[in-house]
Design a protein around this motif. Structure first.
Motif, PDB file in Angstrom:
ATOM      1  N   ASP A   1     -16.993 -12.008   0.498  1.00 61.92           N
ATOM      2  CA  ASP A   1     -15.627 -11.234   0.491  1.00 61.92           C
ATOM      3  C   ASP A   1     -14.390 -11.712   1.209  1.00 61.92           C
ATOM      4  O   ASP A   1     -14.308 -11.064   2.220  1.00 61.92           O
ATOM      5  N   GLY A   2     -14.271 -12.254   0.440  1.00 59.12           N
ATOM      6  CA  GLY A   2     -13.316 -13.374   0.281  1.00 59.12           C
ATOM      7  C   GLY A   2     -12.683 -14.250   1.876  1.00 59.12           C
ATOM      8  O   GLY A   2     -13.736 -14.658   2.180  1.00 59.12           O
ATOM      9  N   ALA A   3     -11.329 -14.528   1.906  1.00 59.70           N
ATOM     10  CA  ALA A   3     -11.363 -16.309   3.208  1.00 59.70           C
ATOM     11  C   ALA A   3     -10.908 -15.554   3.774  1.00 59.70           C
ATOM     12  O   ALA A   3     -10.502 -14.468   4.660  1.00 59.70           O
ATOM     13  N   THR A   4     -11.631 -16.131   5.077  1.00 59.11           N
ATOM     14  CA  THR A   4     -11.828 -15.933   6.489  1.00 59.11           C
ATOM     15  C   THR A   4      -9.968 -16.233   6.844  1.00 59.11           C
ATOM     16  O   THR A   4      -9.233 -16.956   6.174  1.00 59.11           O
ATOM     17  N   GLU A   5      -9.957 -15.529   8.355  1.00 61.47           N
ATOM     18  CA  GLU A   5      -7.727 -15.923   9.023  1.00 61.47           C
ATOM     19  C   GLU A   5      -8.208 -16.457  10.169  1.00 61.47           C
ATOM     20  O   GLU A   5      -8.026 -15.792  10.893  1.00 61.47           O
TER      21      GLU A   5
ATOM     22  N   GLY B   1     -11.965 -19.741   1.471  1.00 60.82           N
ATOM     23  CA  GLY B   1     -12.378 -18.918   0.917  1.00 60.82           C
ATOM     24  C   GLY B   1     -14.136 -19.416   0.540  1.00 60.82           C
ATOM     25  O   GLY B   1     -14.364 -18.938  -0.988  1.00 60.82           O
TER      26      GLY B   1
ATOM     27  N   ALA C   1     -16.914 -19.111  -4.161  1.00 60.35           N
ATOM     28  CA  ALA C   1     -16.515 -18.492  -3.635  1.00 60.35           C
ATOM     29  C   ALA C   1     -17.381 -17.706  -2.262  1.00 60.35           C
ATOM     30  O   ALA C   1     -18.905 -17.360  -2.738  1.00 60.35           O
TER      31      ALA C   1
END
Length: 297
Positions: free
Chosen positions: A149-153, A139, A146
């Motif tokens: 919209d948050g961390a990738t996967e 993230g 940061a």
């Protein structure tokens, strides 16, 4: 959106991928037709990114089209042609499009291709790209703070050549790739099972890195000699070239050789990666001869 490839590798079962080359033009229909032949036979389909420094349709575009067709892609990313900003943009774009599997590559040199006046970028290489993927998966924004919209996967892998003449160099670079976040290894074409066995025993096994061994379909003796001449790192042994030259049906002999390699390599490593340039529709026959049948997770 999950990854069948990730599930298979992390479960410790057999994993199978195959390679499809994007078209040299704007019509993806042939590439999609070749990929359709692989549905239900492989966990994921790897889409090359400017392989041999030759112009092809965007790997990212074809990966999205594969998803639309119900096929799981592996997005190859080569660093040769894009700076860090472009690579970051494509990583985030791939995630937004539902693409999860990545193969992080430095890329073949421009001199290997047919537009030698092109200017390579090479700001990143594969290890720096893996580090960037890992940062996005934590993230982290590349500038500060940061991602909003948050961390990738993303599920990143790396390439390696078990037949590399510099064993210490291979070990050092593979260790750095794992430290940078690589979760699996896809090898270059392997023609020496002893080299693959050593690679698994001394490097990949102790590192607990799953391996997809590269199996390359040879179509004729002439094709094998061409591959040796133009593909960086290729080393097809003389006994296989002779076997193809002496065969009454070189195309069928090439399929038989590939099937033998699939069976042999699956006794050494967790998975195989099949490459059949411009003949992807022969891959199911290879898998049949190797008695390998599976349903993607």
């Amino acid at each position: 959106m999950g990854s069948a490839l990730k599930c298979a590798l992390e479960a410790g079962g057999i994993a199978v991928t195959a390679e499809v080359m994007p078209p040299r033009g704007g019509d993806p229909s042939h590439s999609l037709a070749m990929a359709a032949c692989l549905k239900g036979r492989v966990h994921a389909i790897n889409v090359t990114d400017g392989s041999r420094a030759v112009m092809r349709m965007s790997s990212l575009a074809l990966c999205r089209l594969l998803l639309d067709a119900g096929l799981e892609p592996v997005f190859q990313m080569a660093c040769r042609d894009r700076n860090r900003i472009a690579l970051q943009a494509d990583l985030l774009g791939a995630h937004a499009l539902g693409i999860r599997n990545l193969l992080c590559l430095t890329g073949d040199p421009v001199r290997a291709g047919d537009q030698q006046e092109a200017r390579p970028v090479n700001e990143f290489e594969s290890i720096k790209l893996l580090n960037q993927v890992s940062a996005f998966n934590r993230g982290q924004d590349p500038v500060a703070g940061a991602l909003p919209d948050g961390a990738t996967e993303l599920f990143p892998g790396c390439a390696a050549d078990p037949q590399c003449p510099s064993w210490t160099g291979l070990q050092r670079r593979l260790t750095r790739k794992q430290e940078a976040g690589a979760r699996f290894i896809q090898t270059q074409m392997v023609m020496d099972p002893d080299a693959l066995e050593r690679f698994q025993r001394e490097l990949a096994g102790p590192m607990q890195m799953p391996v997809l061994a590269g199996v390359f379909l040879l179509k004729s003796a002439k094709n094998a000699m061409f591959i040796n001449r133009v593909v960086p790192g290729a080393s097809i042994p003389d006994h296989l070239v002779r076997r193809l030259a002496e065969s009454r049906d070189p195309a069928a002999e090439g399929i038989a050789i590939a099937a033998e390699q699939v069976k042999r390599y699956l006794g050494l490593v967790q998975g195989v990666h099949l490459m059949a340039v411009k003949a992807e529709d022969r891959i199911p026959r290879i898998l049949d001869l190797a008695s390998l049948s599976l349903q993607p997770a």
